[in-house]
Scaffold this motif. Structure first.
Motif, PDB file in Angstrom:
ATOM      1  N   ARG A 184      33.868  51.043  24.713  1.00 43.01           N
ATOM      2  CA  ARG A 184      34.552  49.787  25.028  1.00 43.01           C
ATOM      3  C   ARG A 184      33.907  48.651  24.253  1.00 43.01           C
ATOM      4  O   ARG A 184      32.726  48.362  24.443  1.00 43.01           O
ATOM      5  CB  ARG A 184      34.458  49.500  26.528  1.00 43.01           C
ATOM      6  CG  ARG A 184      35.057  50.594  27.418  1.00 43.01           C
ATOM      7  CD  ARG A 184      34.575  50.419  28.857  1.00 43.01           C
ATOM      8  NE  ARG A 184      35.334  51.234  29.805  1.00 43.01           N
ATOM      9  CZ  ARG A 184      34.964  52.457  30.199  1.00 43.01           C
ATOM     10  NH1 ARG A 184      33.844  52.994  29.744  1.00 43.01           N
ATOM     11  NH2 ARG A 184      35.692  53.135  31.063  1.00 43.01           N
ATOM     12  N   LEU A 226      41.592  46.652  29.537  1.00 46.59           N
ATOM     13  CA  LEU A 226      40.596  45.625  29.850  1.00 46.59           C
ATOM     14  C   LEU A 226      39.226  46.231  30.112  1.00 46.59           C
ATOM     15  O   LEU A 226      39.101  47.417  30.401  1.00 46.59           O
ATOM     16  CB  LEU A 226      41.016  44.831  31.093  1.00 46.59           C
ATOM     17  CG  LEU A 226      42.260  43.971  30.973  1.00 46.59           C
ATOM     18  CD1 LEU A 226      42.444  43.154  32.241  1.00 46.59           C
ATOM     19  CD2 LEU A 226      42.173  43.054  29.764  1.00 46.59           C
ATOM     20  N   ILE A 227      38.209  45.376  30.010  1.00 47.07           N
ATOM     21  CA  ILE A 227      36.827  45.773  30.283  1.00 47.07           C
ATOM     22  C   ILE A 227      36.334  45.003  31.497  1.00 47.07           C
ATOM     23  O   ILE A 227      36.537  43.783  31.580  1.00 47.07           O
ATOM     24  CB  ILE A 227      35.926  45.470  29.067  1.00 47.07           C
ATOM     25  CG1 ILE A 227      36.430  46.244  27.841  1.00 47.07           C
ATOM     26  CG2 ILE A 227      34.472  45.803  29.366  1.00 47.07           C
ATOM     27  CD1 ILE A 227      35.685  45.925  26.549  1.00 47.07           C
ATOM     28  N   SER A 228      35.719  45.684  32.433  1.00 47.40           N
ATOM     29  CA  SER A 228      35.189  45.013  33.624  1.00 47.40           C
ATOM     30  C   SER A 228      33.768  44.526  33.347  1.00 47.40           C
ATOM     31  O   SER A 228      33.093  45.042  32.462  1.00 47.40           O
ATOM     32  CB  SER A 228      35.164  45.983  34.805  1.00 47.40           C
ATOM     33  OG  SER A 228      36.469  46.347  35.148  1.00 47.40           O
ATOM     34  N   PRO A 229      33.288  43.547  34.131  1.00 45.93           N
ATOM     35  CA  PRO A 229      31.908  43.091  33.980  1.00 45.93           C
ATOM     36  C   PRO A 229      30.943  44.268  34.013  1.00 45.93           C
ATOM     37  O   PRO A 229      31.107  45.196  34.802  1.00 45.93           O
ATOM     38  CB  PRO A 229      31.715  42.176  35.187  1.00 45.93           C
ATOM     39  CG  PRO A 229      33.087  41.645  35.472  1.00 45.93           C
ATOM     40  CD  PRO A 229      34.037  42.758  35.115  1.00 45.93           C
ATOM     41  N   GLY A 230      29.957  44.226  33.120  1.00 44.99           N
ATOM     42  CA  GLY A 230      28.943  45.281  33.076  1.00 44.99           C
ATOM     43  C   GLY A 230      29.368  46.528  32.324  1.00 44.99           C
ATOM     44  O   GLY A 230      28.611  47.480  32.257  1.00 44.99           O
ATOM     45  N   GLU A 231      30.560  46.548  31.764  1.00 48.50           N
ATOM     46  CA  GLU A 231      31.063  47.801  31.202  1.00 48.50           C
ATOM     47  C   GLU A 231      31.345  47.789  29.700  1.00 48.50           C
ATOM     48  O   GLU A 231      31.905  48.745  29.171  1.00 48.50           O
ATOM     49  CB  GLU A 231      32.318  48.238  31.982  1.00 48.50           C
ATOM     50  CG  GLU A 231      31.990  48.462  33.446  1.00 48.50           C
ATOM     51  CD  GLU A 231      33.072  49.142  34.250  1.00 48.50           C
ATOM     52  OE1 GLU A 231      34.206  49.271  33.754  1.00 48.50           O
ATOM     53  OE2 GLU A 231      32.775  49.550  35.390  1.00 48.50           O
ATOM     54  N   ILE A 287      28.282  37.490  28.426  1.00 47.52           N
ATOM     55  CA  ILE A 287      27.154  38.419  28.506  1.00 47.52           C
ATOM     56  C   ILE A 287      27.209  39.263  29.778  1.00 47.52           C
ATOM     57  O   ILE A 287      26.676  40.371  29.826  1.00 47.52           O
ATOM     58  CB  ILE A 287      25.792  37.672  28.366  1.00 47.52           C
ATOM     59  CG1 ILE A 287      24.711  38.624  27.874  1.00 47.52           C
ATOM     60  CG2 ILE A 287      25.373  36.998  29.646  1.00 47.52           C
ATOM     61  CD1 ILE A 287      24.858  39.054  26.447  1.00 47.52           C
ATOM     62  N   SER A 288      27.879  38.766  30.821  1.00 51.10           N
ATOM     63  CA  SER A 288      27.964  39.547  32.062  1.00 51.10           C
ATOM     64  C   SER A 288      28.831  40.804  31.881  1.00 51.10           C
ATOM     65  O   SER A 288      28.863  41.661  32.750  1.00 51.10           O
ATOM     66  CB  SER A 288      28.519  38.694  33.198  1.00 51.10           C
ATOM     67  OG  SER A 288      29.824  38.289  32.885  1.00 51.10           O
ATOM     68  N   CYS A 309      28.086  42.879  29.661  1.00 48.43           N
ATOM     69  CA  CYS A 309      27.148  43.853  29.109  1.00 48.43           C
ATOM     70  C   CYS A 309      26.268  44.455  30.198  1.00 48.43           C
ATOM     71  O   CYS A 309      26.158  43.914  31.295  1.00 48.43           O
ATOM     72  CB  CYS A 309      26.249  43.180  28.078  1.00 48.43           C
ATOM     73  SG  CYS A 309      27.158  42.590  26.661  1.00 48.43           S
ATOM     74  N   ASN A 310      25.635  45.548  29.871  1.00 44.83           N
ATOM     75  CA  ASN A 310      24.624  46.137  30.744  1.00 44.83           C
ATOM     76  C   ASN A 310      23.406  46.461  29.881  1.00 44.83           C
ATOM     77  O   ASN A 310      23.398  46.167  28.684  1.00 44.83           O
ATOM     78  CB  ASN A 310      25.188  47.379  31.446  1.00 44.83           C
ATOM     79  CG  ASN A 310      25.655  48.426  30.443  1.00 44.83           C
ATOM     80  OD1 ASN A 310      24.864  48.897  29.633  1.00 44.83           O
ATOM     81  ND2 ASN A 310      26.931  48.773  30.475  1.00 44.83           N
ATOM     82  N   ASN A 343      22.416  49.030  28.553  1.00 42.67           N
ATOM     83  CA  ASN A 343      22.631  49.965  27.439  1.00 42.67           C
ATOM     84  C   ASN A 343      23.541  49.381  26.357  1.00 42.67           C
ATOM     85  O   ASN A 343      23.876  50.069  25.394  1.00 42.67           O
ATOM     86  CB  ASN A 343      23.244  51.266  27.954  1.00 42.67           C
ATOM     87  CG  ASN A 343      22.350  51.933  28.971  1.00 42.67           C
ATOM     88  OD1 ASN A 343      21.128  51.974  28.775  1.00 42.67           O
ATOM     89  ND2 ASN A 343      22.922  52.398  30.063  1.00 42.67           N
TER      90      ASN A 343
END
Lengths: 562, 197
Positions: free
Chosen positions: B5, B62-67, B83-84, B86-87, B89
């Protein structure tokens, strides 16, 4: 050559809206009409370009509003030519007067109505769920998820429309209209020969009460037939054979699919993926639900499928519990996202779920917003500043009410302009000014753009003249429909060279409506404009100021050709 | 291939959508399942622009927060805003050339000190690549090639299974003929910056 006219079979990366156009072309669409509106606009834009390039292939017009576009497409289909119209969800409110009775007379050749809903209200005034229009009108609804499927569905929709002699609604949402994916192109039909011919039949096409009663009976029969087609509709599918069921449509199908794979639980679930969402395949649903412990319905916005399914099951004595909006698995508000659907499915299956947590950054500084704003050099800013200055000079500051309308100029609600006090729909600036003028002593100055004026301002202005309402309407004439990507409208002065349509000057329309006090300014010429605006705002009558200066982006695009 | 993603964020006019589309076109060339989503309409009036590129058979647009596996920020403030998504990794690629928002120009807000935050992000994610993309793109021939330069940085990470040749071929056919040279130069600058070759 326009990219959507490619003849060699290949895979192209197309937007959902582009895929819809390609599907219509492959199906031999002959007449199309639309009023632009996000997220449907690219359908009209592409058809407009294709018609400009090959007028013989397909007719297209940007009609003044969605109702007119619906009527243009309806008549073409009555005359035996495949037709298409498209609109955003709220555009269907405008077109619904035509659509509700069009369902009664039906069509000869196929007709597809593309309706683009906007969950999360990315660029609209509400997030209504237009699937209810299908229920109200008895028209079938198909919902796509990927661009490839959208293209295939448009073609299928034309066949379905001809089989039922009814227009078919293809319902998209922002995330299916504006998603881009590979689409396999198929052959385009041979160039069309000649036009259609309308076969007169007053007992069918003229909805006087006697005929309307007859046609309502036909419509109900057709709806039964649609139900039978829905049972075997080849795009609907059941995936997996678990003992709990999930039902989804549209973009939610993708979220469910990914969630089941992410959670590695495809074998636990039986997934009914619905494309024809109205009328629902009753038998299929009963069979699906009968041996399931419970069902989860995953759909954005209203519990349309959920309530229908619950009704179908109750009618057939099936007691499988149905969850969705019920049981607070998923919200009514806003579009979904993958994690949200995953969490709902985990809760439904009783799985504990470890979601990937977002990066934790304590002490993040405050981030300044970047709200959309009027472009640098936009004539609307100049007009707002002129009015503001005169209002200030006349000492009216506290007492002015600014009804506004839909277009770029709605951004006048933002600081530092802040001259927008009331807005509900296209054209509401004029109608609401009339209402405020009889209900308050406040000075009323309202704003409407040129395209919106043609869309639904003219009749309200005639009403204001006739009723003797007193307000000042400022028509912000930038010679294009800027917000949705510079589509033409009847009043435009600046046109691309190939655009040969007859101009309808706004000033003549306004005078023709009977307005006595009409003023015209060029907002960039401040010194000349100030005294004109001062005179206009001093009058306690119905006044129209036409502020004329082209959109700077559009002028650049067409090279300022007048 | 592994599912992936990618989130692209920028400011209206930066060519964010073109960059994600170029990647999408190159994926089609290589037969990689791809799905993109774009923001249209109101958001384009100088506002924030977002697009996603989903690889490997994902069907969610779509991409969810952290993903987000990769965040490509075309503007430092927008990188922070996103930035939220991202995680720990994730890989973050960002331009360091600010585009000052109007509210800041009007004195109603302050442009944040991004460098200290970026240092913390660098130590919190699995990969962090930043550069003054505007300056480098200008050197390569045109400040407008910031988008392609960042695309080059993405390709330089080797995370996306698309060959550099396919990507360059795509750039040649998709950008305006007059800008091919500058774009290819910007692309290579980006690739080298990250891969060192």
């Amino acid at each position: 050559m326009h990219q959507l006219l490619k003849t060699e079979p290949c895979s192209m990366l197309l937007l959902g809206n582009e895929a819809i156009v390609r599907g219509a072309l492959e199906a031999g669409v002959r007449v199309s009409a639309a009023y632009p509106g996000t997220p449907s606009s690219e359908i009209g834009n592409n058809l407009f370009q294709i018609h400009s390039e090959c007028p013989e292939l397909v007719y297209f017009e940007f009609s003044v509003n969605e109702k007119v576009a619906m009527e243009v497409a309806a008549a073409a289909a009555a005359a035996g030519l495949r037709s298409l119209t498209c609109m955003k969800h709220v555009g269907m409110n405008v077109a619904s007067d035509a659509m509700m009775s069009l369902a009664y007379v039906g069509v000869g050749a196929g007709m597809v109505i593309v309706c683009a809903d906007d969950p999360s209200i990315h660029s609209s005034q509400n997030e209504q769920d237009n699937r209810f229009y299908g229920k109200m009108s008895f028209l079938p609804i198909l919902e796509s998820s990927s661009p490839q499927e959208a293209k295939d569905l448009v073609k299928r929709a034309f066949e379905l429309s001809e089989a039922l002699e009814l227009p078919v609604i293809l319902r998209t949402t922002t995330r299916t209209a504006h998603v881009r994916g590979p689409v396999q192109l198929e052959a385009l039909p041979d160039a069309p020969k000649g036009l259609g011919r309308f076969q007169k039949d007053a007992r069918r096409w003229v909805l006087v009460p006697g005929t309307a009663r007859l046609r309502r009976k036909v419509l109900l029969e057709r709806f039964e037939q649609a139900g039978a087609i829905s049972e075997g509709f080849e795009f609907n599918e059941i995936i997996g054979s678990g003992d709990v069921g999930i039902v989804a449509s549209g973009v939610s199908r993708g979220y469910v699919w990914d969630a089941l794979h992410d959670m590695d639980c495809t074998n636990q679930v039986s997934f009914l993926s619905l494309v024809m969402t109205h009328p629902l395949p009753e038998k299929t649903i009963v069979n699906f639900a009968q041996n399931k412990k419970m069902l989860l319905v995953v759909e954005e916005l209203e519990p349309f499928l959920e309530e229908e399914i619950r009704g179908v099951l109750q009618k057939n004595g099936v007691t499988t519990p149905v969850y969705g909006k019920n049981g607070a698995y998923l919200p009514r508000m806003s579009e979904f996202n993958p994690a949200q659907v995953r969490a709902a499915i985990a809760k439904f299956l009783g799985h504990s779920l470890v979601q990937q947590g977002p990066l934790q950054l304590p002490d993040m500084p405050p981030l300044p917003m970047r709200p959309p704003a009027l472009c640098k050099g936009c004539p609307h800013t100049e007009t707002y500043n002129l009015i503001k200055e005169v209002v200030h000079d006349l000492g009216l500051n506290e007492d002015v009410l600014y009804p506004t309308d839909i277009g770029c100029y709605t951004l006048g609600v933002m600081p530092p302009i802040q001259m927008a006090d009331y807005l509900i729909c296209m054209g509401s600036s004029v109608g609401s000014s009339a209402g405020f003028s009889v209900s308050t002593h406040q000075k009323i100055i309202s704003f409407i753009g040129d395209s919106t004026f043609f869309h639904s301002g003219v009749s309200s202005l005639i009403n204001a003249v006739h009723q003797g309402h007193r307000f000042c309407l400022v028509i912000l004439d930038n010679s294009t429909t800027a917000m949705t990507g510079h589509q033409p409208n009847p009043g435009i002065q600046y046109v691309p060279p190939e655009y040969k349509k007859t101009r309808v000057p706004i000033e003549q329309v306004v005078r023709g409506c009977g307005v006595q006090h009409v003023f015209k300014i060029n907002p960039h010429k401040k010194d000349e404009s100030l005294p004109v605006v001062r005179e206009a705002l001093s009058l306690n009558e119905l006044v129209v100021i036409i502020s004329e200066s082209p959109c700077i982006l559009y002028a650049k695009k067409v090279g300022g050709r007048r | 291939m592994k599912r992936m993603r990618l989130l692209f964020v920028g400011v209206g006019g930066q060519g964010t959508l073109l960059a994600s589309r170029l990647l999408g076109e190159a994926c089609i060339k290589e037969g990689i399942p791809v799905l993109l989503s774009e923001v249209h309409g109101m958001a384009q009036r100088g506002g924030v622009v977002e697009s996603t590129v989903m690889l490997g058979g994902l069907k969610s647009p779509l991409i969810s927060p952290g993903e987000a596996d990769v965040l490509i920020g075309f503007e430092p403030l927008e990188t922070l805003r996103a930035i939220s998504y991202c995680n720990q990794n994730s890989v973050v690629i960002t331009s360091l050339s600010p585009i000052v928002p109007n509210v800041v120009k009007l004195g109603a807000a302050q442009y944040p000190d991004v460098s200290s935050v970026f240092e913390r992000i660098r130590s919190g994610v699995s990969g962090f690549y930043a550069c003054d993309a505007e300056e480098l793109a200008t050197k390569a021939g045109s400040p407008k090639s910031v988008n392609v330069l960042l695309l080059g940085m993405l390709m330089g990470t080797g995370l996306v299974p698309v060959s550099l040749e396919s990507m360059e071929e795509t750039i040649k056919t998709q950008v305006k003929p007059k800008t091919v040279e500058a774009n290819l130069k910007a692309f290579r600058t980006g690739v080298e910056l990250v891969s060192g070759k």
